[in-house]
Structures are given as C-alpha cells and as structure tokens.
Motif scaffolding. Structure first.
Motif, PDB file in Angstrom:
ATOM      1  N   ARG A 121      11.872  29.834  17.050  1.00  0.00           N
ATOM      2  CA  ARG A 121      11.127  30.143  15.831  1.00  0.00           C
ATOM      3  C   ARG A 121       9.633  30.273  16.115  1.00  0.00           C
ATOM      4  N   ASP A 122       8.983  31.046  15.252  1.00  0.00           N
ATOM      5  CA  ASP A 122       7.551  31.277  15.389  1.00  0.00           C
ATOM      6  C   ASP A 122       6.744  29.987  15.383  1.00  0.00           C
ATOM      7  N   TYR A 123       7.170  29.003  14.605  1.00  0.00           N
ATOM      8  CA  TYR A 123       6.308  27.841  14.477  1.00  0.00           C
ATOM      9  C   TYR A 123       6.274  27.026  15.766  1.00  0.00           C
ATOM     10  N   ALA A 168       6.395  28.562  18.779  1.00  0.00           N
ATOM     11  CA  ALA A 168       5.442  29.360  19.562  1.00  0.00           C
ATOM     12  C   ALA A 168       4.022  29.023  19.124  1.00  0.00           C
ATOM     13  N   SER A 169       3.851  28.847  17.823  1.00  0.00           N
ATOM     14  CA  SER A 169       2.530  28.536  17.282  1.00  0.00           C
ATOM     15  C   SER A 169       2.049  27.170  17.778  1.00  0.00           C
ATOM     16  N   ALA A 170       2.961  26.208  17.854  1.00  0.00           N
ATOM     17  CA  ALA A 170       2.589  24.881  18.363  1.00  0.00           C
ATOM     18  C   ALA A 170       2.199  24.963  19.839  1.00  0.00           C
ATOM     19  N   ARG A 171       2.936  25.779  20.616  1.00  0.00           N
ATOM     20  CA  ARG A 171       2.557  25.955  22.023  1.00  0.00           C
ATOM     21  C   ARG A 171       1.195  26.615  22.117  1.00  0.00           C
ATOM     22  N   ALA A 172       0.974  27.601  21.247  1.00  0.00           N
ATOM     23  CA  ALA A 172      -0.275  28.358  21.332  1.00  0.00           C
ATOM     24  C   ALA A 172      -1.495  27.486  21.028  1.00  0.00           C
ATOM     25  N   ILE A 173      -1.339  26.444  20.205  1.00  0.00           N
ATOM     26  CA  ILE A 173      -2.518  25.602  19.983  1.00  0.00           C
ATOM     27  C   ILE A 173      -2.638  24.527  21.053  1.00  0.00           C
ATOM     28  N   ARG A 220       8.282  15.935  17.746  1.00  0.00           N
ATOM     29  CA  ARG A 220       7.662  15.873  16.424  1.00  0.00           C
ATOM     30  C   ARG A 220       7.885  17.148  15.624  1.00  0.00           C
ATOM     31  N   GLU A 221       7.960  18.279  16.299  1.00  0.00           N
ATOM     32  CA  GLU A 221       8.089  19.532  15.569  1.00  0.00           C
ATOM     33  C   GLU A 221       9.542  19.989  15.471  1.00  0.00           C
ATOM     34  N   PRO A 276      12.893  16.685  14.171  1.00  0.00           N
ATOM     35  CA  PRO A 276      13.142  16.388  12.750  1.00  0.00           C
ATOM     36  C   PRO A 276      13.870  17.519  12.031  1.00  0.00           C
ATOM     37  N   ASN A 277      13.602  18.758  12.436  1.00  0.00           N
ATOM     38  CA  ASN A 277      14.273  19.873  11.779  1.00  0.00           C
ATOM     39  C   ASN A 277      15.680  20.102  12.312  1.00  0.00           C
ATOM     40  N   LEU A 283       2.981  32.813  26.184  1.00  0.00           N
ATOM     41  CA  LEU A 283       4.191  32.271  25.574  1.00  0.00           C
ATOM     42  C   LEU A 283       5.402  32.719  26.377  1.00  0.00           C
ATOM     43  N   ARG A 320      -6.027  26.907  26.080  1.00  0.00           N
ATOM     44  CA  ARG A 320      -5.487  27.575  24.891  1.00  0.00           C
ATOM     45  C   ARG A 320      -6.418  27.457  23.688  1.00  0.00           C
ATOM     46  N   GLN A 341      -6.529  32.042  20.662  1.00  0.00           N
ATOM     47  CA  GLN A 341      -5.664  31.653  19.554  1.00  0.00           C
ATOM     48  C   GLN A 341      -4.879  32.830  18.985  1.00  0.00           C
ATOM     49  N   PHE A 394       0.238  34.821  13.425  1.00  0.00           N
ATOM     50  CA  PHE A 394       1.474  35.605  13.398  1.00  0.00           C
ATOM     51  C   PHE A 394       1.596  36.403  12.102  1.00  0.00           C
ATOM     52  N   ALA A 409       6.956  31.480   8.505  1.00  0.00           N
ATOM     53  CA  ALA A 409       7.724  31.175   9.709  1.00  0.00           C
ATOM     54  C   ALA A 409       6.867  30.518  10.780  1.00  0.00           C
ATOM     55  N   ALA A 410       5.545  30.701  10.682  1.00  0.00           N
ATOM     56  CA  ALA A 410       4.660  30.228  11.750  1.00  0.00           C
ATOM     57  C   ALA A 410       4.266  28.768  11.586  1.00  0.00           C
ATOM     58  N   PHE A 411       4.718  28.118  10.504  1.00  0.00           N
ATOM     59  CA  PHE A 411       4.406  26.707  10.317  1.00  0.00           C
ATOM     60  C   PHE A 411       5.690  25.901  10.225  1.00  0.00           C
ATOM     61  N   ASN A 412       5.618  24.680  10.726  1.00  0.00           N
ATOM     62  CA  ASN A 412       6.727  23.751  10.568  1.00  0.00           C
ATOM     63  C   ASN A 412       7.071  23.650   9.080  1.00  0.00           C
ATOM     64  N   ARG A 471       8.211  21.467   7.333  1.00  0.00           N
ATOM     65  CA  ARG A 471       7.888  20.205   6.678  1.00  0.00           C
ATOM     66  C   ARG A 471       6.395  19.950   6.553  1.00  0.00           C
ATOM     67  N   ARG A 513      -6.449  27.526  11.113  1.00  0.00           N
ATOM     68  CA  ARG A 513      -5.891  26.829  12.259  1.00  0.00           C
ATOM     69  C   ARG A 513      -6.333  27.505  13.560  1.00  0.00           C
TER      70      ARG A 513
END
Ligand SMILES: Nc1ncnc2c1ncn2[C@@H]1O[C@H](COP(=O)(O)OP(=O)(O)O)[C@@H](O)[C@H]1O
Ligand SMILES: Nc1ncnc2c1ncn2[C@@H]1O[C@H](COP(=O)(O)OP(=O)(O)O)[C@@H](O)[C@H]1O
Ligand SMILES: [Mg+2]
Ligand SMILES: [Mg+2]
Lengths: 265, 276, 261
Positions: free
Chosen positions: B166-168, B170-175, B185-186, B189-190, C56, C83, C87, C90, C95-98, C100, C159
């Motif tokens: 999922r994108d999120y 990839a987004s966590a890796r990117a930050i 943590r990411e 839980p899901n 990535l 990184r 930055q 997307f 879709a780009a955020f968890n 939760r 972000r």
C-alpha cells in the motif's frame, strides 16, 4: 424537439448511519431525443445519483421523490434494452471469469431474443464496431487480458448490444489517459451518431464535456445550477459557479502559473 | 444496527456469552466461595452428589470437595487457555509480520521454521516439551503456545504481504521511518483483525490441550484442573462415574461457550466491515 | 552541480515469464528550485521513475546523484537520514496515510524521526506546518478519513515539507482533485517553491497543468524519453509522435471570448 425523458422535481436522499444525505434536490430537466447532453460538476455533486436514478439503479437505501416520464419511449425503460450504461471502472461491469464474447452475446440474447450463435455473430460485429483489435480472438478472451481502454471498449459494446435509445456514460473515460480518453470519446460520438442514440455524458471535466455535448447541465451540491447549449455555457455562463469551473480549467493555452524569475539560467 | 445489538440478536452468540460469563464468574468467585485449599480433605471419600448439602457435588477418592475443585479448576482452565492463546497470537503476529514485511531470506527462514512446527502435531509437541522441562503453570502455557502459533503466523503474513504494497507503507519509508517501526507500528495493527478472528478457536483448543495434559498427569501438580479431575475419576469410573462426568461437562460447555461467543463477535464485526 | 542527476536509469519487471522494460536508459537532471515535469501516456514509466528516484525500488542499471552524493550507494541509517531532503506526495492522499492515523500523528512522524523538534515543541511545529499549508491548527486531532480530499492533500504536503526537503516528487499529486481545489493546491506548491526554493519532479498526464507549472518537461513513451525541453516550447510545438498525440488528445475549451489571448 421531443423529450425522450422528462425529469420533474427529482429528489434523491441516501440514508447512511441514521443520517439522511440529500444527493439530488428538485431536479427538473428534459433529455431531448437524439441529443448529446453532458452533466458536469465536482465530486459529490450528484451526477452519478442522477445517472443511477434514470437507469433505475439506485440502491435500496435511497428515497426518491418526483418523477421521470419517458414520453419518448412510451414505456418504462429496461436497463440493457432501452438504456445502456457505461461505468468509470470497466472491471466493475465486466465479469472477470466470463469470456468477452459471452458477456456481450448474453445481452443480445436476453433483449433481442437471438439464439446463441446469432448472439455471438452479433457480439463479433459489435467488437468490430468498437474497433477492438482482432475481434475473433477477443471473443474468447477474458477481461484481465485487455488494457483499460480495451476493457472500456468491450463495456461499451455490451452497453449498446441491444440497441438502446439512451446511452449513459458515467465518467467512462476518467480512469484512462488522455490519448485513450480521446479515442473513447471519438468512439462514443461515432456510435451515438450511427445508431441515433441519445447520450447522457457525465464528467467532471468541463472541457471534455464541451467537446462532445450539444447541451451542458452544471450540477453543484445536488442542485442544477445551469443548463444550456454548450456554446452558451462556455461563452456566456449566467451563473458565477459555472464561470468558476471554466476559469479553473487549465488548458494548453492557459497563462503560466509559474513565475520564472527566480530560477538560475 | 450497532454491533452489540446485532450480537444480541444472534441466539448462538448469546448462549456462548452466557456460558462464558458463567465460567468467568466461577473463576472469580472461587476463592471467595471456597477460601480453603481445594485439594484439602473435606469429608468422607467418594460421597455421591446431592447427599450432603455442605458438599453438593460430593467428594472424590481422597474426600476432596468436587464443587470446590470444579470452581478452582475453572480458574486454571481459563488462565491457561487465555494465556496460551495470547502467547500464540503474539508470537504468530510477530513472526508473521517479520516474515511478510522483510521478505527474502528472513521470510524463507521464518516460514521454514513455521513449517517445521506445523508438521509436528501440536499436542505431541506440548507433551514432549512438558515432559522434558517439567510441569508448572508457565511451562504448560508455553507448551501449548508452542504448538498453536503457526496458524496466526500464516494469517498475519498473508495480511502483511498485501498491506506492504500500500501507498502508506511507501510513504512511511519515504519519510525515513525505521523498517521495524513500519512493520510493527504501521503494518501490524492493520493486519491484526483477521488474526484476532482466530482467537476463539485458539482459546478453545488451548483449554482442551491443557485438560489433556493434566489428564496425562502433566499439568501443574499444585493446581486443580478439570483434566486432572477426569483422570482422578477414571480409577473409579464404574462405581463413581460422576467424578469424571462433572468436569467433563464443564469442559465441553466451556469450549462451546468460548467458540460460540468468539464466532458471534467475528460475525457481527465482519458484517459491519462488509457494510462500510 | 545539479540537485538531482539521473543517468542511464533502467528498470525491468518480470511479469508472467515476460520482461517489461518499465524504464529504459533514462537520464535527466533537476536544478535547485526548478520544476521538471514527466508526462506521457499511462504505462510509460512515470511512476516507476518516481519510485526509483525515491529509492522505494532499486534500478537494474544507472546512477542517481542527489545533493552531490551517490544516492544509490546509501543504505540503512544514512539513507533514512538523507530521505529528509527528498520527499514525496502521492496521488491518492487517503491511500497514502495509515488508515488509523490522525493529522497530528502523520505530521509528528517526520519531526520525530529526523529529530527536528523535541517532544514538547512538536505540537507547535505541527500547528505551524498546518498553517503553512493553509489549514487551521485545530485540524490536528482529526482522523485522516474525516477530512476532505483537498485538506488531505494539504496535510500530505505539510508532511512532505516538515523535513525541509530540497526536492519533492509529486506523482499525479493534483490529478484526483476537483478543479477548484486543484488550482489552490497548485498555488500552494508554487508558493512553497518561491519561498523555500524547493524543486519538484512533477508527474502528470495533464499537459495543460504541466505547461502551466513546469520549467522543463520530459515526454516519456514506453519507458524512453521521447522529447524534452522547455515546457512551453515542447507543448506548444511537439516534435515527437507521442508529443503530438498527447497534445492532439488534450481536451480544449474553445472560449470565443478568451481566444484572443
Ligand atoms: N450509496 C450511497 N449511500 C450514501 N450516500 C451516497 C451514496 N452514493 C452517493 N452518496 C452521496 O451522495 C452525494 C452525491 O454523490 P454522487 O451522485 O456519487 O456524486 P458525483 O457522481 O457527482 O460525484 C455525495 O454526497 C455522496 O457522498
Ligand atoms: N510492480 C510491477 N510489476 C510488474 N510490472 C510493473 C510494475 N510496476 C509497473 N509495471 C509496469 O511498468 C510499466 C510502467 O509503469 P508505470 O511506471 O506505473 O507507468 P505510469 O506511471 O507512466 O503509468 C507498465 O508497463 C507497468 O505495467
Ligand atoms: Mg460519480
Ligand atoms: Mg503512474
């Protein structure tokens, strides 16, 4: 100019988690037989709800008030026979485990009373009409073997298989890239002209709608803001909201937003 | 309809919940109702049930109060069942997440280990473990968890494999988030809901396994267990069958209650998820 | 030296026994504060290039230099630290955020990970970031799925800028937005670029938008560069076949009142 369908005071409310969401409010408009009518508006403005209401596809969780009269048809329309419907996501309307030929043939068989072999012959003609490359082998192909644009061609073939009077395309090209989108729009234009169909073209893209449609209806928050001939809507909109939409369009001739001063040579 | 209302409209789920509530109540009030040592002699040996109202379910071969043993046994069953299931789910979730998220060699190694554990019948594994290390409550819990973590591990891995794309993530890796933080943590839980959905079956199985170990004399000797009671009664099965039947029924009702209530929870939350 | 210099980048995928060449010998560079657009039909390799530049995914061949360092040579903690400077935003902010997460949570992550602010300072930083992208600070405790699509994309931008990057990769970052929201987000991006000299790798299939916001453009076709140059020059008079096809296919709004311009 006779109306194929007359929509009068149409109000559609969805119920969700105990709340009522008014998706359409007091919509009245005529769909003229043989015209290409575009419905435009931002997401959530009620475009899809209108399409579903016309096609009789609203979910059970919705409450409908007002009426739709089919004076140009003289009977209650049947989806598939009188109305063809093309969705944004062709994968959603195509059965992943049924061959393309069979899916189209089934529509022709159900609504035109053809035998299977006649229906398959019809399916092949339809695949030729939507310009699918190599229609003979495509008859036996499955949806996942086709590209997004090709799937949309198949979905259009299935939608027009029974010779409907009205073709509804709900964001049918929005998931496609610009080149494929232009091809599909050209295809829809040609098929509608050849078969004398009425077209209801739903899009968030005012430029795309203006290229294809003769009349444009602008929706916002479930209400009909403005309805008029394409030239009038584009050149002389009466409503500020329509003007906002027109101004927000960034065409190939738009003034650059970029200030180039700060960049090193 | 709220999940709770839906749960309450499912008769099996309600029956399960009542059984489970009764079991928990038994476990909680056991020390209040029977404050003494349940393994102490309370009266004449082999007193049949419903004779003496101070000993309603009678006594066993050594003159111990069967009702007191039953209540204290509920404590053991519940404690071992829940602890073993929690341990199995935790190990499974961690192993599955690491395997699914890391991929490659780590995945290969962890899944081979999982395979190895899965090919040995879990009861034999528990049996061997307790025989070698010696019986105590903690060891029994570990032994049962050892044989049951593989199921949750596979489910967690499958879920993580799909979430990983999922994108999120990839987004966590990117930050620049650390891979372990992303995994636990990411992603974890899901990935948990389908893993937790297995818990009722695992708790029920753990309670049965504990009973079977005790039946074979491999339970904690300092605690009353239903399995131990059944084994005790076996010697006098002809003359005093109730000594085996009473804990047997308790066991069956408990397993049934856990299973029905668990399925009820999964069902009602699954309906909710498919609706939204 | 360029901010980013990509040379001879190549990426293959294996799919059902066949090899797909997603990116084929692509070279380009981006200067500080510049917007370089990647445009092309779907499947032409735009997103693959974005993911390669962001590390990535790993290339099969080629080199990436970022801020005068061999970016492909970095690994582990060094890569994670770097990184902060590179930055991304997307296309689909949901879709780009968890699923939760709250707004505060997604903005807290970069500040915490890169040690930009202490725990007690972070709420103020988060409020400042929200304000910087045109959102109210009291949005912080809200769940990501509760806010509108336009707000979400602003949070995604907040972000991305939290770590003071020199380059942001925007992969169709405005394509899913309503036109009115899209205009506002583009204005925000351009304002950030002016203020902080951030460079953008701006990926879009919409040539009108590309022409309006980019300095230079690369047109891709089947993983290769078909044409590149000044954005307005290329789009006003494309030379390649794919460039001509893309320009011909773009919907045009023929407004007689405005045709003079
Ligand atoms: N099945 C549904 N249940 C509840 N609300 C819905 C449903 N479908 C649409 N809506 C709501 O109705 C409004 C109009 O939606 P829609 O007709 O899909 O708009 P559009 O097609 O213009 O994006 C929106 O507020 C949307 O959230
Ligand atoms: N993970 C993947 N596995 C296999 N093929 C892929 C994968 N990602 C992308 N591709 C292929 O690589 C090509 C380029 O894709 P992409 O970079 O996503 O294009 P774009 O973003 O321009 O639409 C396409 O042919 C696509 O099918
Ligand atoms: Mg819609
Ligand atoms: Mg892409």
């Amino acid at each position: 100019m006779s109306a194929l369908a007359s929509i009068r005071d149409l109000t559609v409310t969805y119920r969700r988690d105990g709340n009522a969401v008014a998706a359409l409010r007091n919509i009245s408009l005529d769909i003229v037989a043989g015209e290409r009518l575009a419905i435009i508006g931002e997401s959530g403005s009620g475009k899809s709800t209108l399409a579903l209401a016309i096609a009789g596809l609203l979910p059970a969780s919705s409450a409908v008030a007002g009426r739709i009269e089919w004076s140009g048809l003289g009977r209650t329309p049947l989806l598939g026979r009188d109305i063809g419907f093309v969705f944004q996501d062709p994968s959603a309307s195509l059965d992943p485990v049924m061959t393309i030929g069979k899916q189209i043939a089934e529509v022709a068989r159900t609504h035109l009373g053809l035998t299977w072999s006649q229906a398959y012959a019809k399916a092949k003609t339809l695949l030729e009409r939507v310009r699918l490359p190599d229609p003979d082998s495509a008859l036996h192909a499955f949806p996942h073997q086709l590209s997004g644009g090709q799937k949309q061609r198949v979905a259009i073939a299935a939608a027009i298989a029974a010779g409907p009077k009205l073709l509804i395309a709900d964001e049918a090209t929005s998931a496609l890239d610009t080149i494929v989108q232009a091809e599909i729009v050209a295809l829809i234009r040609r098929l509608v002209a050849e078969d004398g169909m009425t077209l209801l073209f739903i899009s968030h893209d005012i430029a795309l709608a203006a290229e294809l449609a003769e009349r444009i209806a602008v929706f916002r928050h479930g209400q009909l803001v403005e309805l008029g001939a394409t030239a009038q809507i584009v050149d002389a909109p009466t409503q500020a909201y329509t003007r906002t939409l027109l101004d927000a369009h960034i065409g190939l001739d738009a003034a650059p937003l970029l200030n180039r001063a700060g960049l090193p040579a | 309809m709220s999940p709770l209302r839906r749960f309450l409209r499912t008769p099996e789920a309600v029956a399960g919940a009542i059984l489970l509530a009764a079991l928990i109540a038994m476990a909680l009030i056991a020390p209040l109702l029977f404050p003494g040592d349940p393994q102490a002699i309370a009266g004449p040996a082999l007193l049949p049930p419903f004779q003496d109202w101070s000993l309603p379910l009678g006594t066993d071969r050594l003159g111990r109060d069967v009702l007191a043993e039953l209540f204290h046994g509920a404590r053991t069953s519940l404690a071992v069942g829940l602890a073993a299931a929690a341990a199995a789910l935790a190990i499974g979730a961690v192993v599955g997440t690491l395997a699914g998220f890391a991929g490659g060699l780590v995945d290969e190694v962890l899944m081979r280990i999982t395979d190895a554990f899965q090919t040995v019948p879990s009861f034999l594994l528990a049996l061997a473990f307790v025989s070698v290390v010696g019986p105590s409550l903690g060891i029994v819990v570990a032994a049962i968890a050892l044989g049951t973590w593989t199921g949750p591990a596979r489910v967690a891995r499958a879920e993580v494999l799909s979430i990983r794309e999922r994108d999120y993530v990839a987004s966590a890796r990117a930050i620049g988030m650390h891979p372990l933080e992303i995994a636990f943590r990411e992603v974890l839980p899901n990935a948990l809901p389908p893993v937790l959905a297995m818990s009722s079956v695992i708790v029920a199985a753990a309670i049965l396994t504990e009973a079977a170990l005790s039946f074979l004399g491999l339970g904690d000797p300092n605690r009353v267990t239903w399995g131990g009671m059944i084994a005790e009664g076996r010697a006098v099965l002809r003359t005093a069958p109730f000594l085996s039947i009473v804990p047997g029924i308790a066991l069956v009702l408990t397993v049934l209650g856990v299973y029905l209530a668990g399925e009820g929870v999964v069902e009602t939350t699954a309906v909710r998820r498919s609706l939204s | 030296m360029s901010l980013l210099a990509v040379s001879n980048l190549t990426k293959h995928y294996r799919r059902g026994g066949k090899t797909v060449i997603a990116v084929d010998d692509v070279s380009f560079h981006i200067e500080p504060g510049e917007t370089l657009a990647l445009a092309g039909p779907s499947g032409s390799g735009k997103s693959t290039i974005a993911r390669l530049v962001l590390r990535l995914i790993e290339p099969d061949a080629g080199a990436i230099e970022f801020e005068d360092n061999d970016f492909l040579a970095l690994g582990g903690a060094a890569l994670r630290a770097r990184r902060a400077r590179l930055q991304t935003v997307f296309q689909d902010p949901l879709a780009a955020f968890n699923p939760r997460a709250t707004v505060a949570h997604v903005l807290d992550d970069p500040l915490r990970i890169h040690g930009i602010a202490s725990r007690s300072e972070r709420p103020h930083r988060i409020a400042a970031l929200l304000e910087r992208v045109g959102l109210a600070a009291d949005l912080a405790p809200r769940a990501i799925h509760e806010i509108s699509g336009g707000q979400r994309q602003r949070v995604a931008i907040a972000r991305a800028i939290a770590t003071k990057p020199s380059l942001i990769v925007l992969d169709e970052a405005v394509s899913a937005l309503d036109v009115s929201v899209r205009g506002q987000i583009l204005d925000l991006l351009l304002d950030l670029q002016r203020q902080e000299r951030i460079a953008y790798l701006f990926i879009s299939h919409d040539l009108g938008v590309v022409r309006a916001v980019s300095h230079r453009v690369i047109l891709l076709d089947a993983g290769r560069i078909a044409e590149s140059g000044d954005a307005r020059a290329v789009i006003d008079a494309p030379q390649s076949a794919i460039g001509k096809a893309l320009v011909a296919a773009a919907p045009r709004l023929k407004r007689t009142t405005q045709d003079a311009s």
